[in-house]
Design a protein around this motif. Sequence first.
Motif, PDB file in Angstrom:
ATOM      1  N   PRO A  18       9.284  -3.613 -17.858  1.00 40.03           N
ATOM      2  CA  PRO A  18       9.860  -4.221 -16.652  1.00 40.03           C
ATOM      3  C   PRO A  18      10.610  -3.224 -15.771  1.00 40.03           C
ATOM      4  O   PRO A  18      10.603  -3.353 -14.545  1.00 40.03           O
ATOM      5  CB  PRO A  18      10.812  -5.288 -17.213  1.00 40.03           C
ATOM      6  CG  PRO A  18      10.264  -5.609 -18.554  1.00 40.03           C
ATOM      7  CD  PRO A  18       9.759  -4.307 -19.078  1.00 40.03           C
ATOM      8  N   ILE A  19      11.254  -2.241 -16.388  1.00 38.67           N
ATOM      9  CA  ILE A  19      11.953  -1.215 -15.609  1.00 38.67           C
ATOM     10  C   ILE A  19      10.940  -0.368 -14.852  1.00 38.67           C
ATOM     11  O   ILE A  19      11.118  -0.065 -13.664  1.00 38.67           O
ATOM     12  CB  ILE A  19      12.815  -0.326 -16.524  1.00 38.67           C
ATOM     13  CG1 ILE A  19      13.690  -1.186 -17.450  1.00 38.67           C
ATOM     14  CG2 ILE A  19      13.648   0.637 -15.702  1.00 38.67           C
ATOM     15  CD1 ILE A  19      14.569  -2.175 -16.742  1.00 38.67           C
ATOM     16  N   ALA A  20       9.870  -0.001 -15.541  1.00 37.07           N
ATOM     17  CA  ALA A  20       8.812   0.776 -14.900  1.00 37.07           C
ATOM     18  C   ALA A  20       8.153  -0.015 -13.770  1.00 37.07           C
ATOM     19  O   ALA A  20       7.853   0.531 -12.701  1.00 37.07           O
ATOM     20  CB  ALA A  20       7.762   1.191 -15.925  1.00 37.07           C
ATOM     21  N   PHE A  21       7.952  -1.313 -13.990  1.00 38.25           N
ATOM     22  CA  PHE A  21       7.302  -2.121 -12.959  1.00 38.25           C
ATOM     23  C   PHE A  21       8.189  -2.245 -11.733  1.00 38.25           C
ATOM     24  O   PHE A  21       7.706  -2.188 -10.600  1.00 38.25           O
ATOM     25  CB  PHE A  21       6.944  -3.505 -13.505  1.00 38.25           C
ATOM     26  CG  PHE A  21       6.102  -4.306 -12.560  1.00 38.25           C
ATOM     27  CD1 PHE A  21       4.769  -3.986 -12.367  1.00 38.25           C
ATOM     28  CD2 PHE A  21       6.629  -5.374 -11.849  1.00 38.25           C
ATOM     29  CE1 PHE A  21       3.976  -4.709 -11.479  1.00 38.25           C
ATOM     30  CE2 PHE A  21       5.858  -6.101 -10.975  1.00 38.25           C
ATOM     31  CZ  PHE A  21       4.524  -5.769 -10.782  1.00 38.25           C
ATOM     32  N   GLY A  22       9.493  -2.424 -11.947  1.00 36.23           N
ATOM     33  CA  GLY A  22      10.406  -2.482 -10.812  1.00 36.23           C
ATOM     34  C   GLY A  22      10.390  -1.189 -10.017  1.00 36.23           C
ATOM     35  O   GLY A  22      10.375  -1.211  -8.777  1.00 36.23           O
ATOM     36  N   ALA A  23      10.380  -0.056 -10.725  1.00 37.57           N
ATOM     37  CA  ALA A  23      10.325   1.235 -10.044  1.00 37.57           C
ATOM     38  C   ALA A  23       9.004   1.405  -9.295  1.00 37.57           C
ATOM     39  O   ALA A  23       8.967   1.942  -8.182  1.00 37.57           O
ATOM     40  CB  ALA A  23      10.503   2.365 -11.055  1.00 37.57           C
ATOM     41  N   ALA A  24       7.924   0.937  -9.906  1.00 32.60           N
ATOM     42  CA  ALA A  24       6.617   1.009  -9.252  1.00 32.60           C
ATOM     43  C   ALA A  24       6.617   0.187  -7.971  1.00 32.60           C
ATOM     44  O   ALA A  24       6.077   0.620  -6.930  1.00 32.60           O
ATOM     45  CB  ALA A  24       5.528   0.520 -10.200  1.00 32.60           C
ATOM     46  N   CYS A  25       7.213  -0.989  -8.021  1.00 28.70           N
ATOM     47  CA  CYS A  25       7.292  -1.841  -6.831  1.00 28.70           C
ATOM     48  C   CYS A  25       8.153  -1.188  -5.754  1.00 28.70           C
ATOM     49  O   CYS A  25       7.858  -1.290  -4.556  1.00 28.70           O
ATOM     50  CB  CYS A  25       7.841  -3.207  -7.202  1.00 28.70           C
ATOM     51  SG  CYS A  25       6.679  -4.244  -8.115  1.00 28.70           S
ATOM     52  N   ALA A  26       9.225  -0.517  -6.166  1.00 31.67           N
ATOM     53  CA  ALA A  26      10.068   0.188  -5.195  1.00 31.67           C
ATOM     54  C   ALA A  26       9.275   1.290  -4.512  1.00 31.67           C
ATOM     55  O   ALA A  26       9.345   1.462  -3.289  1.00 31.67           O
ATOM     56  CB  ALA A  26      11.297   0.764  -5.887  1.00 31.67           C
ATOM     57  N   ALA A  27       8.523   2.033  -5.285  1.00 32.58           N
ATOM     58  CA  ALA A  27       7.723   3.125  -4.728  1.00 32.58           C
ATOM     59  C   ALA A  27       6.642   2.611  -3.787  1.00 32.58           C
ATOM     60  O   ALA A  27       6.294   3.270  -2.802  1.00 32.58           O
ATOM     61  CB  ALA A  27       7.091   3.934  -5.859  1.00 32.58           C
ATOM     62  N   ALA A  28       6.120   1.422  -4.086  1.00 35.77           N
ATOM     63  CA  ALA A  28       5.018   0.866  -3.294  1.00 35.77           C
ATOM     64  C   ALA A  28       5.498   0.003  -2.136  1.00 35.77           C
ATOM     65  O   ALA A  28       4.680  -0.511  -1.371  1.00 35.77           O
ATOM     66  CB  ALA A  28       4.099   0.050  -4.205  1.00 35.77           C
ATOM     67  N   GLY A  29       6.809  -0.188  -2.001  1.00 33.02           N
ATOM     68  CA  GLY A  29       7.330  -0.967  -0.893  1.00 33.02           C
ATOM     69  C   GLY A  29       7.232  -2.463  -1.072  1.00 33.02           C
ATOM     70  O   GLY A  29       7.190  -3.220  -0.094  1.00 33.02           O
TER      71      GLY A  29
END
Length: 226
Positions: A128-139
């Motif tokens: 979940p932490i990685a997914f949140g960071a991925a979403c941040a990177a992808a806007g």
Amino acid sequence: MSLISLLMLTDSRLPAGTHAHSGGLEAAVAAGRVAEAVDLHAFLLGRLTTTGPTGAAFSAAALEAASGPDDALLAELDAEYEARTPSPAQRRASRKLGRQLLRAVRAGWPGPALAAASVVHPDGPHQPIAFGAACAAAGVSPHDSALASALGAVTGPANAATRLLGIDPDTVTAVLAALEPHIQDTADAALKAALGPVSEFPSFSALRLDISAEHHSTWEVRLFAS
């Protein structure tokens, strides 16, 4: 662009490793608890209402932390999620999925958000932490991050059901469609929870999943890693 990015992040063709995990379904099938569509619906609803809110809340919060990036908050979120994952086997699976997700996302959306998440723990961040960071990177927005995370709590096991049960894929689609309002409610509740103190994030128990995960990890022959 954020909608397109969200669709890409939730696409099963993203090489994030989820295809190798059943989310506890393999153990449930072997134990005879899931044998047909009605059982699958009950299993997925159980996952959605226990692990679902937790993962979705942490994903939404991690998105905000990674947008800074706020390294200290990301580390706190990772540690708090660890505390909510009592099964060592599930901890290992979550961190493995987190590492694979970051590796896949770097190809499309490299940036400081992913770099910050990758160093929260020597074994990599929880999924979940990685997914949140991925979403941040992808806007992607926090709401959509929570929604995608809640959806992911059921789509992984649902995809595994076609192999484990030999069930018609159209039947699986019908089961997922019936869960739509529950997925939305889970995401809404998780997003609201993510606005509060990290210590008060959802922490629902799924004891049977935890115990099954430990048994499953000892099997010599299995189709899925978890």
